[in-house]
Design a protein around this motif. Structure first.
Motif, PDB file in Angstrom:
ATOM      1  N   ARG A 129       0.821  -1.210   0.000  1.00  0.00           N
ATOM      2  CA  ARG A 129       0.000   0.000   0.000  1.00  0.00           C
ATOM      3  C   ARG A 129       0.858   1.264   0.000  1.00  0.00           C
ATOM      4  NH1 ARG A 129      -5.490  -0.978   2.289  1.00  0.00           N
ATOM      5  NH2 ARG A 129      -5.668  -3.181   2.841  1.00  0.00           N
ATOM      6  N   VAL A 148      -7.081  -2.122  -1.455  1.00  0.00           N
ATOM      7  CA  VAL A 148      -5.619  -2.021  -1.397  1.00  0.00           C
ATOM      8  C   VAL A 148      -5.117  -1.111  -2.510  1.00  0.00           C
ATOM      9  CG1 VAL A 148      -3.455  -3.305  -1.604  1.00  0.00           C
ATOM     10  CG2 VAL A 148      -5.361  -4.272  -0.304  1.00  0.00           C
ATOM     11  N   ASP A 192      -5.777   2.564  -1.735  1.00  0.00           N
ATOM     12  CA  ASP A 192      -4.810   3.073  -0.759  1.00  0.00           C
ATOM     13  C   ASP A 192      -3.449   3.308  -1.409  1.00  0.00           C
ATOM     14  OD1 ASP A 192      -6.696   2.990   1.231  1.00  0.00           O
ATOM     15  OD2 ASP A 192      -5.920   1.169   2.185  1.00  0.00           O
ATOM     16  N   ALA A 193      -3.028   2.359  -2.248  1.00  0.00           N
ATOM     17  CA  ALA A 193      -1.711   2.458  -2.877  1.00  0.00           C
ATOM     18  C   ALA A 193      -1.632   3.660  -3.816  1.00  0.00           C
ATOM     19  CB  ALA A 193      -1.397   1.175  -3.633  1.00  0.00           C
TER      20      ALA A 193
END
Length: 225
Positions: free
Chosen positions: A93, A125, A128-129
């Motif tokens: 992330r 995920v 978020d990344a």
């Protein structure tokens, strides 16, 4: 003679195409704290996801990364502690974008193209990344493997991704740094662009991408030509 119309969308793979997974090495102890070891973790995780998709038992991508991390630690004669494995999994992330990516995305958007992401990571995920990397705002949508419940290059991932984003395959480029990924996208009718940064030379058995370039900037330029 008919000419092909210009694209309306450019869709991207995330890990290894937009974001740099070599930074995972910072979360691994010596002698695993190398770029090649970090990239090997990702490749092994992808391989596991492909196998489970074929046998009909896919799991979360994070489980594959955890298993790959534990295996590499044990091969190096180390304890695969839960803390170390969890730290590596969490680090996906927090991968930075490759240096050229933000400007290349802006160039595509300035040309009127719509952008999206289709990734083997879970949607949350991936969100978020991309936020961590500072590029989430360039994309109209993100579709992770949890949506179709299988992993690329299964055709369902590309089809569901395109449908969710509201694109049409013949009017969209799919950009990836993995030959197997562009090959899979091509099989469902997407136009394809290959980033050669890592693989350098494609297998002859893969379908040729429509355009290619060393990095995302070169690919963006080729798409716009």
């Amino acid at each position: 003679m008919t000419t092909r119309s210009g694209p309306e969308w450019v869709l991207f793979d995330m890990n290894g195409t937009l974001l740099d997974p070599s930074t995972l090495s910072a979360h691994l102890p010596s002698p695993l704290d190398t770029e090649s070891a970090a990239l090997g973790l990702l490749d092994e995780s992808i391989g596991q996801s492909m196998v489970d998709t074929l046998v009909g038992r896919p799991r979360r991508f994070g489980e594959y990364l955890a298993a790959a991390t534990a295996r590499r630690l044990r091969l190096a004669g180390m304890d695969a502690t839960q803390e170390l494995v969890d730290e590596t999994v969490a680090a996906v992330r927090q991968m930075p974008a490759f240096d050229e990516v933000p400007a290349a995305l802006d160039r595509l958007r300035d040309a009127g193209l719509r952008l999206g992401v289709i990734t083997n990571s879970a949607t949350a995920v991936a969100e978020d990344a991309l936020l961590y990397a500072g590029i989430r705002d360039r994309f109209e949508g993100v579709v992770g493997s949890d949506v179709p419940g299988v992993f690329k290059p299964d055709p369902r991932v590309y089809r569901v991704g395109v449908e969710r984003l509201g694109a049409r395959p013949e009017q969209a480029f799919f950009v990836a740094a993995h030959g197997w990924d562009t090959h899979g996208a091509r099989a469902v009718g997407l136009r394809t662009a290959w980033v050669s940064r890592k693989e350098r030379i494609l297998l002859d058995s893969y379908a040729d991408p429509e355009v290619s370039g060393y990095d995302v900037d070169e690919v963006a330029q080729a798409i716009l030509e």
